[in-house]
Enzyme design. Structure first.
Site, PDB file in Angstrom:
ATOM      1  N   CYS A 198       0.808  -1.209   0.000  1.00 34.33           N
ATOM      2  CA  CYS A 198       0.000   0.000   0.000  1.00 34.33           C
ATOM      3  C   CYS A 198       0.849   1.271   0.000  1.00 34.33           C
ATOM      4  CB  CYS A 198      -0.994  -0.048   1.156  1.00 34.33           C
ATOM      5  SG  CYS A 198      -2.450   0.939   0.819  1.00 34.33           S
ATOM      6  N   ARG A 208     -12.036   7.123  -1.661  1.00 36.13           N
ATOM      7  CA  ARG A 208     -11.066   6.076  -1.367  1.00 36.13           C
ATOM      8  C   ARG A 208     -11.562   4.762  -1.946  1.00 36.13           C
ATOM      9  NH1 ARG A 208      -7.271   7.398   1.856  1.00 36.13           N
ATOM     10  NH2 ARG A 208      -6.739   5.264   2.438  1.00 36.13           N
ATOM     11  N   HIS A 229      -3.331  -5.223   1.991  1.00 32.32           N
ATOM     12  CA  HIS A 229      -2.546  -5.085   3.217  1.00 32.32           C
ATOM     13  C   HIS A 229      -3.155  -5.838   4.374  1.00 32.32           C
ATOM     14  CE1 HIS A 229      -5.471  -2.169   4.226  1.00 32.32           C
ATOM     15  NE2 HIS A 229      -5.037  -1.263   3.395  1.00 32.32           N
TER      16      HIS A 229
HETATM   17  N1  GLN Z   1      -1.833   6.904   2.076  1.00 28.73           N
HETATM   18  C1  GLN Z   1      -1.980   6.059   0.946  1.00 28.73           C
HETATM   19  C2  GLN Z   1      -3.341   6.190   0.281  1.00 28.73           C
HETATM   20  O1  GLN Z   1      -4.287   6.556   0.923  1.00 28.73           O
HETATM   21  C3  GLN Z   1      -1.696   4.616   1.341  1.00 28.73           C
HETATM   22  C4  GLN Z   1      -2.674   4.073   2.311  1.00 28.73           C
HETATM   23  C5  GLN Z   1      -2.281   2.762   2.925  1.00 28.73           C
HETATM   24  O2  GLN Z   1      -1.099   2.445   3.069  1.00 28.73           O
HETATM   25  N2  GLN Z   1      -3.291   2.019   3.349  1.00 28.73           N
HETATM   26  O3  GLN Z   1      -3.482   5.931  -0.886  1.00 28.73           O
END
Ligand code: GLN
Length: 264
Positions: free
Chosen positions: A95, A128, A191
């Protein structure tokens, strides 16, 4: 002397979202169950990293803010890290760590410079992308299953994806690609406990690291019936028997956003 691997966990104090640390435990146990040793070294931001001593590296997930902090330090170790990768060093980057393998991650608060180890770029998007995920790669004997939660949309340049998305969003929710596979580097949006759920991915990395170190990456089989059963259950639950494609990606989308927010 016992065979073994030295595993470097880079910046677990900053990059450790959703229990990425569990991946280290999986590396360790699967080595120990085969009579090998795991020497795990955790590096904080100020620690010097001697890549010549490492056989396997984990770069976990992190929030945009934490990635920004890490990015300053990565600039200083970029050359050594690149030499390690080009020499066949094994890496699992998850990620936020995956995004940092690329050239940059553009966020609303500015550009986070990456390591440019792999030809990919990431741009923040909305909403997201949050979902369970099932991907397939014919080189792996089972699907790869997990969970994704990222604002970044990643696009690959001249490199291969880790797999094709059967359920979920993957790199950007559009091109059906998830993660990246470059030399002995795996980058992925999956993840949390990625490796316990996918022992075949864990063994792929261990095998590559052992091959590089000892010239022999053969691994004795372990009793993975429970893990395989769990993997089958998840793959069937989300992706069904048939290849799923865009229809199922939409199903993941509908279910996922409401409970989450922020720039994790
Ligand atoms: N900060 C990054 C995003 O939001 C990665 C997030 C994460 O590692 N879960 O895309």
């Amino acid at each position: 002397m016992k065979k073994g691997l030295t595993i470097g966990h880079l910046y677990p104090d900053l990059l450790n979202l959703y229990g990425d640390r569990g991946n280290i435990q999986c590396f360790r146990k699967r080595l120990e169950w085969r009579g090998m040793e795991a020497d795990v070294r955790e590096f904080s931001l100020d620690d010097p990293v001697d890549f010549s001593k490492l056989d396997l590296i984990l770069l976990g997930g992190g929030s945009d803010r934490e990635q920004m902090i890490v990015c300053g330090r990565l600039r200083e170790i970029k050359k050594e890290f690149r030499d390690y990768v080009e020499d066949g060093g094994a890496v699992l980057a998850v990620c936020g760590g995956y995004q940092l393998l690329g050239h940059y991650y553009d966020t609303q608060d500015g550009r986070i410079e990456g390591l440019s180890l792999v030809d990919l770029v990431t741009e923040q998007g909305s909403p997201r992308l949050i979902s369970n995920e099932v991907i397939e790669n014919p080189s792996f004997k089972m699907p790869i299953v997990g969970f994704e939660n990222h604002g970044g949309r990643t696009r690959l340049g001249d490199c291969e994806p880790l797999g094709t998305v059967r359920f979920g969003y993957g790199n950007n929710g559009e091109d059906g690609h998830e993660g990246v596979l470059y030399k002995n580097v795996i980058g992925t949006y999956l993840h949390g406990p990625l490796l316990p759920k996918n022992p075949h991915v864990c063994d792929w990395l261990l095998g590559r690291a052992l091959e590089r170190k000892y010239g022999d990456g053969t691994l004795s089989p372990l009793d993975d019936r429970q893990e395989e059963e769990a993997n089958r259950y998840i793959a069937a639950r989300f992706a069904g028997g048939a290849a799923a494609g865009a229809g199922n990606r939409k199903a993941g989308r509908g279910r996922s956003h409401a409970a989450h927010g922020g720039n994790a």
